[in-house]
Design a protein around this motif. Structure first.
Motif, PDB file in Angstrom:
ATOM      1  N   VAL A   1       0.776  -0.941  -0.322  1.00  0.00           N
ATOM      2  CA  VAL A   1       0.181  -0.188  -0.107  1.00  0.00           C
ATOM      3  C   VAL A   1       0.983   1.425  -0.366  1.00  0.00           C
ATOM      4  CG1 VAL A   1      -2.191   1.346   1.197  1.00  0.00           C
ATOM      5  CG2 VAL A   1      -2.199  -1.111   0.851  1.00  0.00           C
ATOM      6  N   GLY A   2       2.501   1.256   0.665  1.00  0.00           N
ATOM      7  CA  GLY A   2       2.353   2.557   0.974  1.00  0.00           C
ATOM      8  C   GLY A   2       3.468   2.291  -0.253  1.00  0.00           C
ATOM      9  N   ARG A   3       3.853   1.623  -1.116  1.00  0.00           N
ATOM     10  CA  ARG A   3       4.813   1.925  -2.354  1.00  0.00           C
ATOM     11  C   ARG A   3       3.782   2.504  -3.167  1.00  0.00           C
ATOM     12  NH1 ARG A   3       9.621   2.465  -3.612  1.00  0.00           N
ATOM     13  NH2 ARG A   3       8.999   1.232  -5.486  1.00  0.00           N
ATOM     14  N   GLY A   4       2.512   2.023  -3.049  1.00  0.00           N
ATOM     15  CA  GLY A   4       1.643   2.416  -4.162  1.00  0.00           C
ATOM     16  C   GLY A   4       1.300   4.383  -3.930  1.00  0.00           C
ATOM     17  N   LEU A   5       1.027   3.949  -2.988  1.00  0.00           N
ATOM     18  CA  LEU A   5       0.765   5.880  -2.879  1.00  0.00           C
ATOM     19  C   LEU A   5       2.009   6.479  -2.803  1.00  0.00           C
ATOM     20  CD1 LEU A   5      -0.994   5.536   1.518  1.00  0.00           C
ATOM     21  CD2 LEU A   5      -1.700   5.954  -1.285  1.00  0.00           C
TER      22      LEU A   5
END
Length: 663
Positions: free
Chosen positions: A103-107
Motif C-alpha cells: 500500500v505504501g509503495r502504491g502511494l
C-alpha cells in the motif's frame, strides 16, 4: 506570484531536491529485492510487486495530477503529490507487513508527478535566461537520485534495517514539503475548463493494463491468457479514449496538440530515451555484483556496487549547465540530438569495456552524461510547442511515455538475462553476451532517438528558455534578474451576438515583431487563456472554422498580472448559393451535401427565392444533391471546397436530371 520573493537558486534547489527524492523512493527498494523474500516469507515473484505497484500508480497519477496542476495550481498539486509520498513511506514503515508495504509503495507512486509539475513551476517562476539551467538540473535529478539511491539504500539496510529505507525517504520528503510551502511561489498561469473524468478513467485503465502486461510478461508468459487479455484491454480502452479526447473541448490530453510534429516526435523519442537510460541504471550494478566464477563478474557487494554509480550521478550534475548552454545557444533540438548521440556512443563503449570495473564505470558515466543532456532538452521542446497554460499536463504525458520506455527495458533485460545463460561452479549465471545484447538494444534505441530528434522542426515560437534579447525601446522589456513580468490574458470566444460561446477556436498571440509568443485552443465553453511576456502591445488572432477570422491589437499596461479580453466573431462562414431553372429561382428545393465516408452530411430547403445556406464543412470533396420541389427529380454534382466562404449556384438546366437511383 504572491508572497515574499526568495532568491531563484532557493526555488531551483528546492524543486531539484524534490526530483531527487522521487528517484530515491523509486530505487530504494531495488537493492533489497533479493532480501524481501526472506524478510516477508514470500516468493521473488510476489515481492516484485513492490516495484510494479509504484509503476502502475505513477502511470495513473502522473497525467491526472499534472493536468490538475495546470487547472488548479501547480504548487498545490506538487504538495499533494509529495504528501502522498510521505503517507506512503509512513504506511510502509509503520505497517511492517508486506500488505502495508505494498500500500505504501502504491502511494509513493504519486511522486511521479513531482518532476513534470516542478519543471512547469520553474518555467513560470524564473526569469527566462535562467530556465534552461534550472530545467536541465530538474530533469537530471531523476538520474542523480537513482545513482545515489542504490548505495544509500544498501547502507541504510545494513545499519538500520529495511523499514529505515522508508523512514528516511519519508522524513526527507516531509522536510521538502515545508521547503516548498516556504520558498516556492504559486503560479498565476491557469488553464480554464473542467476536468476530464471520463478521459482520466479510460487512460488510467489503458496504462495500467499495458504496463502490467509489460512488467509481468516475463513471469506470466508473453503468450499467456493474462498478458494477451491485458493487451486486448489496452487496445479496447485506447480505442474508446482516442475519439473521446478528440470530441472533448477540455480533454485530459489534447491529442490535436500532441499530434503536432514537434510534440509527437519528442514523445516518441522519450520512449526510446527511457528504454536506453534504464538499461544503464539497471544492468551496471548487476554486472559488478556477479561472481568472479563467471569470468567477467567482480563479486562486489550491494553497497560497493551502488557506490560505483555515484560518478554517474555527479556526471549528470556536471552535464546540466552544459546542456543549458547548448540549449540557449543552439536550441533544444540540438541539445536532444547531442544527448541521444552521446548515449549511443556510451553504449558502444559499454559493449567493449566489460573486462574491468573501471571500464564499466567509464561507460556508465558516458551514458549518464548523454541521458542528462537528452532529458533536459525534452521538456523545453514540449513547453515551446504547447500552450503555456498546459505545460504541466504536456510534461506529464512526456514523463509517462518515458516510464513506458523504462518498463519495456526492464522486461526486455529480464527476458534476455534469463534466456542467455552460462554454467559456472554448478550455478547458472547470465552470459556475457546477454549483457552485450542489452547494451546493443539500448544503443540502438539511443541511435533511433537521435534520428527522430533530427526530424523535429524548430519551434516557430521563441523557445521557453530563450532570453528575450531583442526587445526594442518602448516595447515589452525582457524580465530583469529575479523578476517575472508575464501577464495571463483570459477570456472567451463569442458569437456575433456577444453572448453565445464559440467552442474549439484557436487564439494566437504575437508580439510587435510578429513573433508568436503563445497560443491556446478554446474549450467547450469558449474560454481561452494565453500568457504574454509582459506589458506592451500584442496582436491577437482568433480562428474557428465556422467563423471568419478576427484580429486585434491588445495593449497590456505595466504592472498588470491578469487581464480579461473577450473576442467576438462578426461573420459566420457558410456555404451559400441559389437554385435556378432556366435562370429562374426554384423555391422549396432540397439541397444536401454529403462528405467523404458519409461524414459532414447536411441538408436544407431553399427559400422561395431559391437561396440556400449550409454550415461550411471542412475543406474536401463533397457530393451536392438538389431534389426539385416535385420530390422526384434529382440533380447531383461533385464539388471541391478548398476554402471558406464558398458560393455554389446550381443551374438545374445544365445537367441531366434523374428520377431515382442510377445503377
Amino acid at each position: 506570484m504572491t508572497g515574499r520573493k526568495y532568491p531563484d537558486w532557493v526555488v531551483i534547489t528546492t524543486l531539484a531536491c524534490g526530483g531527487v527524492v522521487v528517484s530515491l523512493e523509486k530505487t530504494a527498494v531495488v537493492p533489497l529485492l533479493p532480501e524481501y523474500p526472506r524478510i516477508f516469507g514470500l516468493s521473488s515473484d510476489d515481492v516484485s510487486w513492490m516495484v510494479t505497484i509504484t509503476l502502475l500508480t505513477a502511470a495513473v497519477a502522473t497525467p491526472i495530477v499534472s493536468r490538475l496542476a495546470d487547472m488548479y495550481g501547480k504548487r498545490r498539486m506538487l504538495l499533494l503529490a509529495m504528501a502522498m509520498m510521505v503517507a506512503g513511506s509512513l504506511t510502509a514503515a509503520v505497517g511492517g507487513t508486506f500488505a502495508w508495504a505494498l500500500v505504501g509503495r502504491g502511494l509513493q507512486g504519486f511522486g511521479g508527478a513531482v518532476i513534470p509539475v516542478g519543471i512547469s513551476i520553474l518555467r513560470d517562476a524564473l526569469p527566462q535566461r535562467k530556465i534552461a539551467a534550472a530545467v536541465s538540473l530538474m530533469s537530471a535529478s531523476f538520474g542523480i537520485g537513482s545513482a545515489l539511491g542504490l548505495p544509500l539504500a544498501g547502507l541504510i539496510y545494513e545499519r538500520l534495517g529495511w523499514r529505515a529505507t522508508f523512514w528516511v525517504v519519508g522524513v526527507i520528503a516531509a522536510l521538502l514539503i515545508v521547503a516548498v510551502v516556504v520558498f516556492v511561489p504559486e503560479s498565476r498561469v491557469r488553464s480554464p475548463g473542467r476536468f476530464d473524468y471520463q478521459g482520466a478513467f479510460l487512460l488510467s485503465g489503458a496504462m495500467t493494463a499495458l504496463l502490467l502486461a509489460i512488467t509481468k510478461g516475463g513471469v506470466w508468459g508473453w503468450t499467456s491468457d493474462q498478458v494477451l487479455g491485458l493487451l486486448a484491454a489496452t487496445a479496447v480502452l485506447l480505442g474508446l479514449w482516442f475519439p473521446l479526447e478528440l470530441r472533448k473541448g477540455q480533454p485530459l490530453v489534447d491529442l490535436r496538440t500532441s499530434a503536432r510534429r514537434p510534440v509527437l516526435l519528442t514523445n516518441v523519442a522519450a520512449v526510446l530515451v527511457g528504454f536506453s537510460m534504464y538499461a544503464n541504471m539497471l544492468i551496471t550494478t548487476q554486472q559488478l555484483q556477479l561472481s568472479p566464477e563467471t569470468g567477467y563478474g567482480f563479486g562486489f557487494s550491494v553497497l560497493v556496487a551502488g557506490l560505483t554509480m555515484i560518478p554517474s550521478g555527479l556526471a549528470m550534475v556536471a552535464a546540466a549547465p552544459l546542456s543549458a548552454r547548448v540549449t540557449n545557444t543552439f536550441g533544444a533540438k540540438t541539445t536532444l540530438v547531442a544527448g541521444c548521440a552521446i548515449m549511443a556512443a556510451g553504449y558502444l563503449c559499454r559493449m567493449v569495456l566489460v573486462h574491468t570495473a573501471t571500464g564499466i564505470i567509464i561507460g556508465a558515466v558516458i551514458v549518464s552524461v548523454g541521458t542528462a543532456i537528452a532529458m533536459a532538452a525534452m521538456p523545453t521542446i514540449i513547453m515551446s510547442n504547447v500552450p503555456l497554460t498546459d505545460t504541466a499536463a504536456a510534461n506529464g504525458v512526456n514523463t509517462l511515455l518515458r516510464s513506458v520506455g523504462t518498463s519495456t527495458c526492464s522486461a526486455a533485460a529480464a527476458t534476455i538475462l534469463a534466456s542467455i545463460t552460462m554454467v559456472a561452479g554448478e550455478r547458472v549465471f547470465p552470459a556475457l553476451d546477454a549483457f552485450r545484447l542489452i547494451f546493443a538494444l539500448a544503443g540502438f534505441a539511443a541511435l533511433a532517438a537521435t534520428g527522430i530528434a533530427c526530424l523535429i522542426p524548430r519551434s516557430t515560437r521563441r523557445e521557453s528558455t530563450h532570453p528575450q534579447l531583442h526587445a526594442a525601446p518602448g516595447r515589452h522589456q525582457p524580465p530583469q534578474a529575479g523578476s517575472k513580468q508575464e501577464v495571463m490574458v483570459a477570456g472567451a470566444l463569442l458569437a456575433a451576438d456577444g453572448r453565445t460561446a464559440v467552442p474549439g477556436g484557436i487564439v494566437t498571440a504575437l508580439d510587435e515583431d510578429g513573433e508568436p509568443v503563445d497560443w491556446d485552443r478554446a474549450g467547450d465553453d469558449g474560454r481561452y487563456a494565453v500568457v504574454l511576456p509582459g506589458s506592451g502591445r500584442y496582436l491577437l488572432v482568433a480562428t474557428q472554422r465556422q467563423w471568419r477570422p478576427v484580429s486585434g491589437i491588445l495593449t497590456v499596461p505595466g504592472g498588470a498580472e491578469v487581464a480579461r479580453h473577450d473576442i467576438s466573431f462578426s461573420e459566420r462562414l457558410v456555404l451559400t448559393g441559389q437554385v435556378r431553372h432556366n435562370r429562374r429561382p426554384v423555391g422549396g428545393a432540397l439541397v444536401s451535401l454529403v462528405g467523404p465516408e458519409n461524414r459532414n452530411t447536411a441538408a436544407v430547403r431553399a427559400d422561395r427565392r431559391g437561396n440556400y445556406e449550409l454550415e461550411l464543412p471542412r475543406p474536401g470533396t463533397y457530393v451536392l444533391t438538389v431534389v426539385e420541389p416535385d420530390g422526384i427529380t434529382t440533380h447531383t454534382r461533385r464539388v471541391l471546397l478548398p476554402a471558406p466562404g464558398t458560393v455554389i449556384d446550381v443551374e438545374l438546366g445544365n445537367e441531366s436530371p434523374t428520377t431515382g437511383l442510377r445503377i
